[in-house]
Scaffold this motif. Structure first.
Motif, PDB file in Angstrom:
ATOM      1  N   GLY A  92      59.931   5.692  62.395  1.00  0.00           N
ATOM      2  CA  GLY A  92      59.930   4.619  61.404  1.00  0.00           C
ATOM      3  C   GLY A  92      58.645   3.842  61.250  1.00  0.00           C
ATOM      4  O   GLY A  92      57.925   3.614  62.202  1.00  0.00           O
ATOM      5  N   GLY A  93      58.430   3.492  60.084  1.00  0.00           N
ATOM      6  CA  GLY A  93      57.396   2.520  59.740  1.00  0.00           C
ATOM      7  C   GLY A  93      56.013   2.861  60.205  1.00  0.00           C
ATOM      8  O   GLY A  93      55.330   2.056  60.809  1.00  0.00           O
ATOM      9  N   ALA A 109      51.894   8.170  45.761  1.00  0.00           N
ATOM     10  CA  ALA A 109      52.109   9.109  46.862  1.00  0.00           C
ATOM     11  C   ALA A 109      52.501   8.381  48.144  1.00  0.00           C
ATOM     12  O   ALA A 109      53.397   8.815  48.875  1.00  0.00           O
ATOM     13  N   THR A 110      51.828   7.236  48.433  1.00  0.00           N
ATOM     14  CA  THR A 110      52.163   6.469  49.640  1.00  0.00           C
ATOM     15  C   THR A 110      53.606   5.988  49.578  1.00  0.00           C
ATOM     16  O   THR A 110      54.353   6.072  50.562  1.00  0.00           O
ATOM     17  N   ALA A 111      54.012   5.488  48.404  1.00  0.00           N
ATOM     18  CA  ALA A 111      55.399   5.016  48.244  1.00  0.00           C
ATOM     19  C   ALA A 111      56.372   6.166  48.502  1.00  0.00           C
ATOM     20  O   ALA A 111      57.378   6.014  49.213  1.00  0.00           O
ATOM     21  N   LEU A 112      56.057   7.323  47.947  1.00  0.00           N
ATOM     22  CA  LEU A 112      56.937   8.483  48.096  1.00  0.00           C
ATOM     23  C   LEU A 112      57.064   8.888  49.555  1.00  0.00           C
ATOM     24  O   LEU A 112      58.169   9.127  50.059  1.00  0.00           O
ATOM     25  N   LEU A 148      50.224   6.144  58.524  1.00  0.00           N
ATOM     26  CA  LEU A 148      50.369   7.579  58.318  1.00  0.00           C
ATOM     27  C   LEU A 148      50.729   7.874  56.869  1.00  0.00           C
ATOM     28  O   LEU A 148      50.187   8.786  56.253  1.00  0.00           O
ATOM     29  N   ALA A 149      51.646   7.035  56.315  1.00  0.00           N
ATOM     30  CA  ALA A 149      52.036   7.245  54.916  1.00  0.00           C
ATOM     31  C   ALA A 149      50.839   7.094  53.998  1.00  0.00           C
ATOM     32  O   ALA A 149      50.659   7.875  53.064  1.00  0.00           O
ATOM     33  N   GLY A 166      49.300   9.865  51.673  1.00  0.00           N
ATOM     34  CA  GLY A 166      49.203   9.526  50.252  1.00  0.00           C
ATOM     35  C   GLY A 166      47.810   9.784  49.720  1.00  0.00           C
ATOM     36  O   GLY A 166      47.642  10.374  48.644  1.00  0.00           O
ATOM     37  N   ALA A 167      46.805   9.361  50.491  1.00  0.00           N
ATOM     38  CA  ALA A 167      45.416   9.573  50.059  1.00  0.00           C
ATOM     39  C   ALA A 167      45.123  11.055  49.958  1.00  0.00           C
ATOM     40  O   ALA A 167      44.460  11.507  49.027  1.00  0.00           O
ATOM     41  N   GLY A 168      45.649  11.823  50.937  1.00  0.00           N
ATOM     42  CA  GLY A 168      45.433  13.270  50.915  1.00  0.00           C
ATOM     43  C   GLY A 168      46.020  13.913  49.666  1.00  0.00           C
ATOM     44  O   GLY A 168      45.367  14.704  48.990  1.00  0.00           O
ATOM     45  N   ILE A 169      47.256  13.529  49.348  1.00  0.00           N
ATOM     46  CA  ILE A 169      47.914  14.098  48.172  1.00  0.00           C
ATOM     47  C   ILE A 169      47.159  13.712  46.904  1.00  0.00           C
ATOM     48  O   ILE A 169      46.901  14.543  46.039  1.00  0.00           O
TER      49      ILE A 169
END
Lengths: 360, 242
Positions: B154-155, A349-352, B159-160, B164-167
């Motif tokens: 960017g970058g 998910a992070t990569a996406l 946050l990503a 990601g953890a949430g998803i």
């Protein structure tokens, strides 16, 4: 104009005392300027008195108990670990307890107990039950590995679970405060008009065969999950049906099921009334009561395929309706597999999300 | 004959020149107060071209000896609107007569340059003009402008990772929920005897009605205050003295 009863009317809007307005021949509130019809107010005043929910009126019926010959032809088995008591016929032996998996299970004499009024025989086989169980386990990556091992699956037991089937009729009467809200706006303001209503409803309905399991060892919610049974297939009890199967000896009185039955009947009646509330924005009950009467309970045995598995100190149950094949189950979650899946999903998910960010 | 032919040719050329498509847009550097040399003007013109390519915005610099009875804000607004510039952009006006400056933003530049941004620009640029170093001031202006136009993009790995953890958490919850299919029954509907339901009383009594009204809130854009010019277009901006 004098009133025969000393009844003071309060304004439903602002609660001030309402004087009679001679010119309008109605009650007019001095504070909020609302005008009310006397009959409406009288109805409103009657509604204010709350009433207690009456007890369910049981009709006691004579129940049969086992007679001498039946007692001799039956055997009971008692589990030393969890105390579960099972009944079966002379020819069948129980080698392990279907509730806790323990093999320390001893035969005992049958002493007393109610004879069931009816039974639905098993319509599905053990093979059907095993196949259904394995199917339910498919697509569950968090399941620990040993769960679907042949050794485990083989332990599925055909069990007759004692049930009380309730017949009753019920009345609901309630009054509700309802509003209907209209909003509109022009250039400078948003307008909100709220119409207040008093709603009165009264209805009755009758129910037959609401089931409630009579065994404290079977989780009630599990048994509810495999409802309904087709009662047209209930036959008179015969010991021949027990051959090859175990039956649980009931230990929950009919009266104990009252609360749950009341809950289900009330929900049913509330749902009926809900459909009469169309068009209103808010509906709040001011008084509502349900009276249940003419109720009687029938004691029957219903077929269930059961598999109880112990994992990490807890018991996980799989149950399948022995007549219709409907199944339900609670499965353990292997923590290692759970953690592995979470890390994998997190990385993906992070990569996406990073890719999406860069693209924007 | 030769003379007539020459005159015809010249007339044709002149006519052709007139018909040539003239750029409807005026130049971006309008130095009516002659604060800079023509080389400096050209240099700034090139720079503004870059802005157009990179941000699709017209950055216009205007210097005048006076603003002819108009306020600097009105003058700047009108000049920008009436000289064919793009909907998105800004104009920097220096009025030498009253020694006033004004920046007027238009289109996407209104939100891109918030009031806070314009305040910071003022603090950095205006001292140049107070000292009379006009070319340097405009260069500095064009230099720092990109910092305010660019969003902090960017970058954001943090946050990503959080998203990601949430998803991952949500997907795992869904997986876990299928591990327990136990569902207690909601009601006794299945066991209701057909035709046994009767609604005996159905009474709706009207009691009273209440009317209330609420004044509508005025709209404001966040971060940048706007005003309307005489032609009705919205502009953001800021002005002061130097």
């Amino acid at each position: 104009m004098e009133q025969s009863t000393v009844l003071e009317f309060k304004c439903p809007c602002c609660n001030a005392t309402l004087p009679f307005h001679g010119e309008l021949q109605q009650m007019k509130c001095e504070y909020c300027d609302n005008v009310f019809d006397i009959d409406t107010l009288r109805t409103l005043a009657e509604e204010e008195i709350p009433k207690e929910s009456p007890e369910i009126g049981w009709e006691e019926e004579e129940k049969e108990t086992w007679d001498e010959t039946q007692q001799n032809a039956l055997r009971t088995f008692c589990c030393q670990a969890c105390g579960g008591t099972l009944i079966t016929d002379d020819h069948t032996a129980a080698t392990f307890c279907p509730y806790c998996g323990n093999a320390a299970i001893l035969p005992q004499r049958l002493t007393g107990g109610l004879k069931p009024e009816g039974v639905i025989p098993f319509k599905t086989t053990k093979e059907d039950a095993k196949a259904a169980f394995l199917k339910l386990c498919q697509g569950k990556p968090l399941l620990p590995k040993f769960f679907t091992s042949r050794q485990q699956v083989e332990k599925i037991t055909g069990l007759y679970v004692p049930f009380w089937l309730y017949d009753c009729s019920a009345d609901i009467s309630g009054s509700y405060q309802a509003t209907r809200v209209h909003t509109w706006s022009d250039r400078d303001y948003i307008y909100t008009k709220t119409d207040h209503y008093l709603l009165r409803r009264q209805a009755r309905s009758a129910y037959s065969g609401i089931p409630m399991d009579g065994s404290s060892k079977m989780d009630d919610s599990f048994m509810e999950s495999i409802e309904p049974y087709d009662y047209s297939q209930i036959t008179d009890f015969d010991m021949a049906y027990l051959s090859g199967f175990l039956a649980d000896k009931y230990d929950v009185e009919a009266k104990s099921g009252e609360d749950r039955i009341r809950q289900r009947v009330e929900t049913s009646l509330d749902d009926h009334l809900q459909s009469t509330f169309l068009g209103f924005t808010t509906v709040l009950p001011t008084s509502r009561q349900v009276a249940i009467h003419h109720s009687k309970a029938k004691y029957v045995l219903l077929p269930v395929w059961v598999l109880n598995t112990r994992y990490n100190g807890k018991t996980y149950t799989f149950a399948m309706n022995g007549q219709t094949g409907k199944m339900t189950g609670r499965f353990p979650i292997c923590p290692k597999r759970s953690a592995a899946w979470f890390c994998g999903l997190w990385a993906a998910a992070t990569a996406l999300v990073s890719l999406v960010q860069l693209a924007l | 004959m030769k003379r007539k032919f020459a005159i015809c040719l010249i007339c044709l050329l002149l006519a052709a020149l007139m018909v040539l498509p003239v750029s409807a847009k005026s130049s971006r550097i309008q130095d009516f107060a002659n604060l800079m040399t023509s080389e400096e003007d050209q240099y700034l013109e090139q720079w503004c071209n870059q802005f157009d390519i990179q941000y699709t915005m017209d950055v216009v610099i205007l210097t005048v000896p006076n603003t002819m009875d108009f306020s600097p804000q009105d003058f700047a607004d009108n000049f920008y609107e009436n000289n064919g510039y793009a909907d998105d952009g800004l104009i920097f006006l220096l009025d030498m007569g009253s020694r006033r400056w004004h920046i007027s933003t238009s289109g996407t530049a209104i939100e891109a340059l918030s009031d806070r941004d314009l305040e910071k620009i003022e603090q950095k640029i205006i001292p140049y003009f107070s000292e009379g170093t006009y070319f340097d001031g405009f260069c500095k202006f064009l230099d720092i402008l990109p910092n305010y136009l660019e969003e902090d993009s960017g970058g954001n790995l943090l946050l990503a990772a959080l998203i990601g953890a949430g998803i991952a958490g949500i997907v795992l919850l869904i997986m876990r929920s299928s591990m327990n299919t136990k569902r207690p029954q909601r009601s006794a509907d299945t066991y209701e005897i057909d035709g046994s339901y009767h609604l005996n009383t159905h009474q709706d009594l009207f009691l009273y009605s209440r009317l209330s009204k609420q004044a509508k809130p005025k709209e404001t854009s966040s971060g940048s205050t706007t005003h309307r010019s005489s032609s009705g277009r919205s502009h953001g901006g800021r002005g002061g003295s130097f």
